[in-house]
Motif scaffolding. Sequence first.
Motif, PDB file in Angstrom:
ATOM      1  N   LYS A 212      -8.491 -10.197 -40.031  1.00 50.41           N
ATOM      2  CA  LYS A 212      -7.444 -11.220 -40.040  1.00 50.41           C
ATOM      3  C   LYS A 212      -6.051 -10.582 -40.080  1.00 50.41           C
ATOM      4  CE  LYS A 212     -10.226 -14.898 -42.123  1.00 50.41           C
ATOM      5  NZ  LYS A 212     -10.275 -15.724 -40.936  1.00 50.41           N
ATOM      6  N   TYR A 213      -5.886  -9.538 -40.867  1.00 54.34           N
ATOM      7  CA  TYR A 213      -4.588  -8.858 -40.906  1.00 54.34           C
ATOM      8  C   TYR A 213      -4.287  -8.131 -39.598  1.00 54.34           C
ATOM      9  CZ  TYR A 213      -3.190  -9.754 -45.713  1.00 54.34           C
ATOM     10  OH  TYR A 213      -2.769 -10.355 -46.872  1.00 54.34           O
ATOM     11  N   SER A 214      -5.319  -7.711 -38.873  1.00 52.10           N
ATOM     12  CA  SER A 214      -5.091  -6.965 -37.624  1.00 52.10           C
ATOM     13  C   SER A 214      -4.461  -7.830 -36.538  1.00 52.10           C
ATOM     14  CB  SER A 214      -6.396  -6.338 -37.118  1.00 52.10           C
ATOM     15  OG  SER A 214      -7.241  -7.322 -36.559  1.00 52.10           O
ATOM     16  N   THR A 215      -4.579  -9.144 -36.631  1.00 52.25           N
ATOM     17  CA  THR A 215      -3.982 -10.029 -35.624  1.00 52.25           C
ATOM     18  C   THR A 215      -2.770 -10.786 -36.172  1.00 52.25           C
ATOM     19  OG1 THR A 215      -5.461 -11.874 -36.174  1.00 52.25           O
ATOM     20  CG2 THR A 215      -6.207 -10.330 -34.462  1.00 52.25           C
ATOM     21  N   LEU A 216      -2.369 -10.496 -37.397  1.00 52.58           N
ATOM     22  CA  LEU A 216      -1.302 -11.257 -38.041  1.00 52.58           C
ATOM     23  C   LEU A 216       0.022 -11.171 -37.295  1.00 52.58           C
ATOM     24  CD1 LEU A 216      -0.572 -13.078 -40.420  1.00 52.58           C
ATOM     25  CD2 LEU A 216      -0.092 -11.013 -41.751  1.00 52.58           C
ATOM     26  N   THR A 217       0.377 -10.030 -36.755  1.00 51.15           N
ATOM     27  CA  THR A 217       1.667  -9.933 -36.053  1.00 51.15           C
ATOM     28  C   THR A 217       1.709 -10.861 -34.842  1.00 51.15           C
ATOM     29  OG1 THR A 217       0.935  -7.996 -34.810  1.00 51.15           O
ATOM     30  CG2 THR A 217       2.223  -7.586 -36.796  1.00 51.15           C
ATOM     31  N   GLN A 218       0.566 -11.111 -34.205  1.00 47.97           N
ATOM     32  CA  GLN A 218       0.515 -12.040 -33.078  1.00 47.97           C
ATOM     33  C   GLN A 218       0.400 -13.486 -33.552  1.00 47.97           C
ATOM     34  OE1 GLN A 218      -1.862  -9.454 -33.193  1.00 47.97           O
ATOM     35  NE2 GLN A 218      -0.725  -8.075 -31.873  1.00 47.97           N
ATOM     36  N   ASP A 219      -0.327 -13.712 -34.640  1.00 47.77           N
ATOM     37  CA  ASP A 219      -0.615 -15.067 -35.110  1.00 47.77           C
ATOM     38  C   ASP A 219       0.557 -15.706 -35.853  1.00 47.77           C
ATOM     39  OD1 ASP A 219      -3.162 -14.554 -34.128  1.00 47.77           O
ATOM     40  OD2 ASP A 219      -4.028 -14.166 -36.106  1.00 47.77           O
ATOM     41  N   ALA A 220       1.362 -14.907 -36.526  1.00 45.98           N
ATOM     42  CA  ALA A 220       2.454 -15.428 -37.354  1.00 45.98           C
ATOM     43  C   ALA A 220       3.701 -15.648 -36.509  1.00 45.98           C
ATOM     44  CB  ALA A 220       2.750 -14.458 -38.489  1.00 45.98           C
ATOM     45  N   VAL A 221       4.194 -16.880 -36.508  1.00 44.02           N
ATOM     46  CA  VAL A 221       5.407 -17.201 -35.753  1.00 44.02           C
ATOM     47  C   VAL A 221       6.395 -17.955 -36.639  1.00 44.02           C
ATOM     48  CG1 VAL A 221       4.347 -17.198 -33.462  1.00 44.02           C
ATOM     49  CG2 VAL A 221       4.345 -19.296 -34.813  1.00 44.02           C
TER      50      VAL A 221
ATOM     51  N   ASP B  31      10.083 -20.025 -35.909  1.00 42.79           N
ATOM     52  CA  ASP B  31      10.964 -20.541 -34.855  1.00 42.79           C
ATOM     53  C   ASP B  31      10.424 -20.201 -33.470  1.00 42.79           C
ATOM     54  OD1 ASP B  31      12.710 -21.494 -36.850  1.00 42.79           O
ATOM     55  OD2 ASP B  31      13.770 -19.573 -36.920  1.00 42.79           O
ATOM     56  N   GLY B  32       9.096 -20.241 -33.329  1.00 34.51           N
ATOM     57  CA  GLY B  32       8.454 -20.006 -32.040  1.00 34.51           C
ATOM     58  C   GLY B  32       8.343 -18.545 -31.633  1.00 34.51           C
ATOM     59  N   LYS B  33       8.725 -17.625 -32.520  1.00 39.85           N
ATOM     60  CA  LYS B  33       8.701 -16.200 -32.191  1.00 39.85           C
ATOM     61  C   LYS B  33       7.910 -15.428 -33.239  1.00 39.85           C
ATOM     62  CE  LYS B  33      13.314 -16.449 -30.222  1.00 39.85           C
ATOM     63  NZ  LYS B  33      14.700 -16.051 -30.396  1.00 39.85           N
ATOM     64  N   GLN B  34       7.310 -14.329 -32.814  1.00 39.86           N
ATOM     65  CA  GLN B  34       6.646 -13.436 -33.754  1.00 39.86           C
ATOM     66  C   GLN B  34       7.726 -12.799 -34.628  1.00 39.86           C
ATOM     67  OE1 GLN B  34       4.742 -10.960 -30.864  1.00 39.86           O
ATOM     68  NE2 GLN B  34       2.903 -12.226 -30.808  1.00 39.86           N
TER      69      GLN B  34
ATOM     70  N   ASN C  11       6.118 -18.732 -48.120  1.00 35.90           N
ATOM     71  CA  ASN C  11       6.192 -20.164 -48.387  1.00 35.90           C
ATOM     72  C   ASN C  11       5.835 -21.093 -47.235  1.00 35.90           C
ATOM     73  OD1 ASN C  11       7.210 -19.701 -51.073  1.00 35.90           O
ATOM     74  ND2 ASN C  11       9.115 -19.068 -50.099  1.00 35.90           N
ATOM     75  N   GLU C  12       5.935 -20.630 -45.990  1.00 32.63           N
ATOM     76  CA  GLU C  12       5.772 -21.564 -44.877  1.00 32.63           C
ATOM     77  C   GLU C  12       4.840 -21.107 -43.759  1.00 32.63           C
ATOM     78  OE1 GLU C  12       9.518 -23.358 -43.539  1.00 32.63           O
ATOM     79  OE2 GLU C  12      10.478 -22.275 -45.196  1.00 32.63           O
ATOM     80  N   CYS C  13       4.540 -19.850 -43.677  1.00 31.64           N
ATOM     81  CA  CYS C  13       3.793 -19.304 -42.542  1.00 31.64           C
ATOM     82  C   CYS C  13       2.336 -19.807 -42.515  1.00 31.64           C
ATOM     83  CB  CYS C  13       3.815 -17.778 -42.601  1.00 31.64           C
ATOM     84  SG  CYS C  13       2.911 -16.999 -41.244  1.00 31.64           S
ATOM     85  N   ALA C  14       1.978 -20.491 -41.433  1.00 32.51           N
ATOM     86  CA  ALA C  14       0.621 -21.027 -41.290  1.00 32.51           C
ATOM     87  C   ALA C  14      -0.419 -19.909 -41.208  1.00 32.51           C
ATOM     88  CB  ALA C  14       0.543 -21.920 -40.052  1.00 32.51           C
ATOM     89  N   ALA C  15      -0.098 -18.814 -40.528  1.00 34.04           N
ATOM     90  CA  ALA C  15      -1.048 -17.701 -40.401  1.00 34.04           C
ATOM     91  C   ALA C  15      -1.308 -17.056 -41.766  1.00 34.04           C
ATOM     92  CB  ALA C  15      -0.532 -16.674 -39.404  1.00 34.04           C
TER      93      ALA C  15
END
Length: 104
Positions: free
Chosen positions: A25-34, A36-39, A77-81
């Motif tokens: 799960k952590y290995s894909t976090l940089t792609q999954d976490a956005v 304002d629509g951006k990583q 506080n807000e990141c869905a990923a």
Amino acid sequence: MAKRIVRLTLFKISDPAVIQEAIQKYSTLTQDAVKDGKQYIQLASAAATHDDPRAQGHTLVARTTFESKSDMDYYDNECAAHNAIKAFIKPKVAGPPLVVNMDL
């Protein structure tokens, strides 16, 4: 110039299968976490610790790097990923994680 923030989170998880799934799960976090629509996470990774008494029972270390404190606050506080990772790990971890933040 603002310094990047490196965050280390240490978990005590006894099940090796849970540790491996958390690493995935952590290995894909940089792609999954956005934000304002951006990583927005610069780096995210996790690894199992070595079996060593100095680890004091911690079996997984997650490392995340943020460009700013506001990005780290959003992550908390807000990141869905991140919320998805917390929902997966929280019921499987022994006690609260140890979190350390530092400037890079």
